[in-house]
Every structure is written in C-alpha cells, then in structure tokens.
Design a protein around this motif. Sequence first.
Motif, PDB file in Angstrom:
ATOM      1  N   TYR A  31      51.337   2.046  15.671  1.00 19.96           N
ATOM      2  CA  TYR A  31      53.110   1.807  15.811  1.00 19.96           C
ATOM      3  C   TYR A  31      53.708   0.462  15.647  1.00 19.96           C
ATOM      4  O   TYR A  31      54.426   0.495  15.694  1.00 19.96           O
ATOM      5  N   GLY A  38      48.090   3.396  24.241  1.00 16.02           N
ATOM      6  CA  GLY A  38      48.270   4.482  25.133  1.00 16.02           C
ATOM      7  C   GLY A  38      48.197   5.568  24.505  1.00 16.02           C
ATOM      8  O   GLY A  38      48.142   6.132  23.830  1.00 16.02           O
ATOM      9  N   ALA A  39      47.159   6.440  25.476  1.00 19.36           N
ATOM     10  CA  ALA A  39      46.917   7.944  25.242  1.00 19.36           C
ATOM     11  C   ALA A  39      47.999   8.909  24.955  1.00 19.36           C
ATOM     12  O   ALA A  39      49.225   8.300  26.551  1.00 19.36           O
ATOM     13  N   CYS A  40      48.240   9.493  24.824  1.00 19.90           N
ATOM     14  CA  CYS A  40      49.766  10.910  24.446  1.00 19.90           C
ATOM     15  C   CYS A  40      49.997  11.298  23.875  1.00 19.90           C
ATOM     16  O   CYS A  40      50.546  11.440  22.811  1.00 19.90           O
ATOM     17  N   PRO A  41      48.718  12.463  24.201  1.00 20.24           N
ATOM     18  CA  PRO A  41      48.807  13.835  23.831  1.00 20.24           C
ATOM     19  C   PRO A  41      49.480  14.816  23.806  1.00 20.24           C
ATOM     20  O   PRO A  41      50.078  14.450  25.318  1.00 20.24           O
ATOM     21  N   PRO A  42      50.784  15.356  23.247  1.00 20.77           N
ATOM     22  CA  PRO A  42      51.500  16.496  23.617  1.00 20.77           C
ATOM     23  C   PRO A  42      50.798  17.354  25.012  1.00 20.77           C
ATOM     24  O   PRO A  42      49.725  17.801  25.047  1.00 20.77           O
ATOM     25  N   PRO A  43      51.640  17.762  26.035  1.00 19.14           N
ATOM     26  CA  PRO A  43      51.450  18.600  27.152  1.00 19.14           C
ATOM     27  C   PRO A  43      50.474  19.821  26.542  1.00 19.14           C
ATOM     28  O   PRO A  43      50.459  20.671  26.063  1.00 19.14           O
ATOM     29  N   HIS A  47      42.973  15.144  23.771  1.00 21.50           N
ATOM     30  CA  HIS A  47      43.001  14.865  22.917  1.00 21.50           C
ATOM     31  C   HIS A  47      41.521  13.136  22.534  1.00 21.50           C
ATOM     32  O   HIS A  47      41.415  13.626  23.677  1.00 21.50           O
ATOM     33  N   TYR A  49      39.226   9.737  22.107  1.00 24.27           N
ATOM     34  CA  TYR A  49      39.782   8.782  21.610  1.00 24.27           C
ATOM     35  C   TYR A  49      38.760   8.198  21.519  1.00 24.27           C
ATOM     36  O   TYR A  49      37.447   8.146  22.383  1.00 24.27           O
ATOM     37  N   TYR A  90      41.209  12.773  27.152  1.00 24.17           N
ATOM     38  CA  TYR A  90      42.457  13.022  27.947  1.00 24.17           C
ATOM     39  C   TYR A  90      43.310  14.325  27.330  1.00 24.17           C
ATOM     40  O   TYR A  90      43.786  14.331  26.681  1.00 24.17           O
ATOM     41  N   ASN A  91      43.972  14.498  28.894  1.00 22.98           N
ATOM     42  CA  ASN A  91      45.082  15.572  28.255  1.00 22.98           C
ATOM     43  C   ASN A  91      45.878  14.877  29.531  1.00 22.98           C
ATOM     44  O   ASN A  91      45.544  14.468  30.487  1.00 22.98           O
ATOM     45  N   ARG A  92      46.921  16.351  29.466  1.00 24.16           N
ATOM     46  CA  ARG A  92      48.459  16.510  29.866  1.00 24.16           C
ATOM     47  C   ARG A  92      48.910  17.377  29.857  1.00 24.16           C
ATOM     48  O   ARG A  92      48.688  18.266  29.193  1.00 24.16           O
TER      49      ARG A  92
END
Length: 92
Positions: A31, A38-43, A47, A49, A90-92
């Motif tokens: 960045y 932080g982890a931030c995969p698309p909804p 992903h 790590y 991680y996923n969201r």
Amino acid sequence: MNIPASVTELPTDASRKGALPKGAMEIRNDYGVSGFGGACPPPGEMHRYIFTVHALGIDKLDLPKEASNALAGFMIRANSIGKASITAVYNR
C-alpha cells in the motif's frame, strides 16, 4: 526486518508504538506505507496469506528506511539460511 533471533514475540503495532527491538525496522508494504494493511479479499472470495520468517547468515541487512519490497526480498533471499512459513486463509 533485522529482528534478533533472541526475540520470540512482538507486541501488536510494535513499529507504530516504537517497541521494535534495537536495529529492527519495518519497510513499506504494497500500500506504500509501513504496517499491516489487513486481509481484504473481495466478498465471497477466499484468499491465502503466507507469512514467512527467514533466518539470515548475517547479523543484519543494511537497507535504507525507504527500501522497496523488491530490494528487501532480494537481499533476504540472498542471505537466507533457513525459513519457516505458515499459510492463513480468510474470506468475507
């Protein structure tokens, strides 16, 4: 980077709190700032790590504070005598 082998843990936000061991440093992330973004995969996507710790055959890497990730990675791999990795998902 440049964390002594005797260090077994770091407090949360050690760099930001000025709690890194003497001589250790944190370089910019993808960045463009220091710190974990932080982890931030698309909804809906998962992903991976991969966190890797390297043991180096030298006492420390002599890199400028503004070193790029590419330079740091090159120097780490060139001086690595061992490494260990853990993969988190991680996923969201």
